[in-house]
Design a protein around this motif. Structure first.
Motif, PDB file in Angstrom:
ATOM      1  N   HIS A  64     105.470  54.385  68.992  1.00 49.65           N
ATOM      2  CA  HIS A  64     106.035  55.504  68.220  1.00 49.65           C
ATOM      3  C   HIS A  64     105.149  56.581  68.219  1.00 49.65           C
ATOM      4  O   HIS A  64     105.193  57.639  68.138  1.00 49.65           O
ATOM      5  CB  HIS A  64     106.622  54.894  66.698  1.00 49.65           C
TER       6      HIS A  64
ATOM      7  N   GLN B 229     105.423  48.179  68.272  1.00 48.87           N
ATOM      8  CA  GLN B 229     106.136  49.347  67.784  1.00 48.87           C
ATOM      9  C   GLN B 229     105.707  50.390  67.165  1.00 48.87           C
ATOM     10  O   GLN B 229     106.020  51.641  67.436  1.00 48.87           O
ATOM     11  CB  GLN B 229     107.416  48.871  66.766  1.00 48.87           C
TER      12      GLN B 229
ATOM     13  N   ALA C  46     114.894  48.465  68.285  1.00 46.50           N
ATOM     14  CA  ALA C  46     114.641  49.793  67.468  1.00 46.50           C
ATOM     15  C   ALA C  46     115.337  50.970  67.766  1.00 46.50           C
ATOM     16  O   ALA C  46     115.069  52.274  67.092  1.00 46.50           O
ATOM     17  CB  ALA C  46     112.892  50.024  67.903  1.00 46.50           C
TER      18      ALA C  46
ATOM     19  N   MET D  26     113.015  44.362  72.148  1.00 48.51           N
ATOM     20  CA  MET D  26     112.349  44.894  70.798  1.00 48.51           C
ATOM     21  C   MET D  26     112.547  46.581  71.130  1.00 48.51           C
ATOM     22  O   MET D  26     113.126  47.012  69.776  1.00 48.51           O
ATOM     23  CB  MET D  26     110.580  44.680  71.228  1.00 48.51           C
ATOM     24  N   LEU D  27     112.482  47.148  72.298  1.00 47.65           N
ATOM     25  CA  LEU D  27     112.690  48.528  72.214  1.00 47.65           C
ATOM     26  C   LEU D  27     114.036  48.955  71.781  1.00 47.65           C
ATOM     27  O   LEU D  27     114.500  49.997  71.237  1.00 47.65           O
ATOM     28  CB  LEU D  27     112.298  49.100  73.524  1.00 47.65           C
TER      29      LEU D  27
END
Length: 281
Positions: A124, A120, A33, A29-30
């Motif tokens: 952030h 996410q 992103a 996921m990271l």
């Protein structure tokens, strides 16, 4: 003071979870992103050492792990970040652990099963706060260093100016707001006709040792008027009569001193014996 998107994507992140599948899910996921610096471990015993070496901007920490749970890991991390921001976002499936985790020092939490959008967003936001905190911390250190450097420069400048003053005059003195002498360099007492010893902390009048009959009364009155009015004076020449009947000419300059709030705190000045130059003129 701003944090750019590039700053956030270049932040260092450590993922801690004893389940390898969870690590792979969060890592992927990271990476998708755009985060560039991601590390992970399934061993909670390594977290303290890793953070001490790398000082991560964010640690995603699972709470329920065998051997050492997330609460114990946070206690270890707090020793490393004793006076700083603890960058821990906890991962838990237990609702009753959320408050305890925040009380233990975690800055935020995400729940299992993961909502990827929520994860996410929280990552952030937390990184933005962490990086702002670091920028502020660095700014304060730079500001403190600048103050120390400027203070040292000022003291050096003051010392140099005072030394030049001493070299260019026969005497230098400072008095407080009550007229007490606080600093004396050179034959101040002799030039003032004071026969007593050290008068630091006392006014001339405290000793009543000045033979005022040797002073020119009008000149002395003018000098006293300047002092009473807290006015600066430059190259003020006054005379006194020596015991042998000769005249001695003394030139003095002085200025009032004020603190940063504008309160009068005393006088400082310099003086010279100009008898020879007056006679030659």
């Amino acid at each position: 003071m701003m944090v750019s998107k590039s700053d956030i994507l270049n932040a260092s992140i450590l993922i801690v979870d004893d389940q390898k599948s969870n690590l792979l899910l969060v890592e992927e996921m990271l990476q998708q992103a755009g985060y560039m610096h991601i590390e992970s471990t399934t061993d909670p015993n390594k977290v303290g050492r890793l953070h001490h070496t790398n000082h991560y901007d964010l640690i995603l920490l699972d709470l329920l792990m065998p051997g050492k749970d997330g609460f114990q890991v946070m206690e270890e991390l707090k020793e490393i970040e004793a006076d700083s921001y603890l960058p821990v976002l906890v991962i838990t499936a237990q609702p009753d652990h959320k408050l305890r985790a925040l009380q233990a020092g975690a800055k935020d939490f995400v729940t299992k099963p993961f909502d990827l959008v929520e994860v996410q967003t929280r990552i952030h936001n937390m990184l933005e706060v962490r990086l702002l905190y670091k920028k502020l911390e660095n700014y304060n250190k730079e500001l403190e260093q600048t103050v120390l450097e400027r203070t040292a420069e000022l003291r050096e400048s003051e010392a140099r100016a005072r030394r030049l003053t001493e070299l260019s005059s026969d005497w230098y003195w400072e008095q407080d707001e009550n007229g007490h002498f606080t600093k004396i360099y050179g034959p101040v007492l002799e030039m003032l006709g004071i026969e007593a010893g050290d008068l630091l902390g006392e006014t001339v009048e405290d000793k009543a040792v000045v033979d005022k009959s040797r002073w020119n009364a009008a000149e002395r009155e003018a000098l006293d008027a300047n002092l009473a009015a807290r006015k600066p004076f430059l190259d003020f020449v006054y005379t006194r009569t020596n015991p042998n009947g000769s005249h001695q000419y003394l030139m003095v300059s002085g200025e009032p001193m004020f603190d940063t709030s504008g309160r009068f705190i005393g006088y400082r000045g310099i003086g010279k014996d100009v008898t020879e130059s007056m006679h030659s003129g």
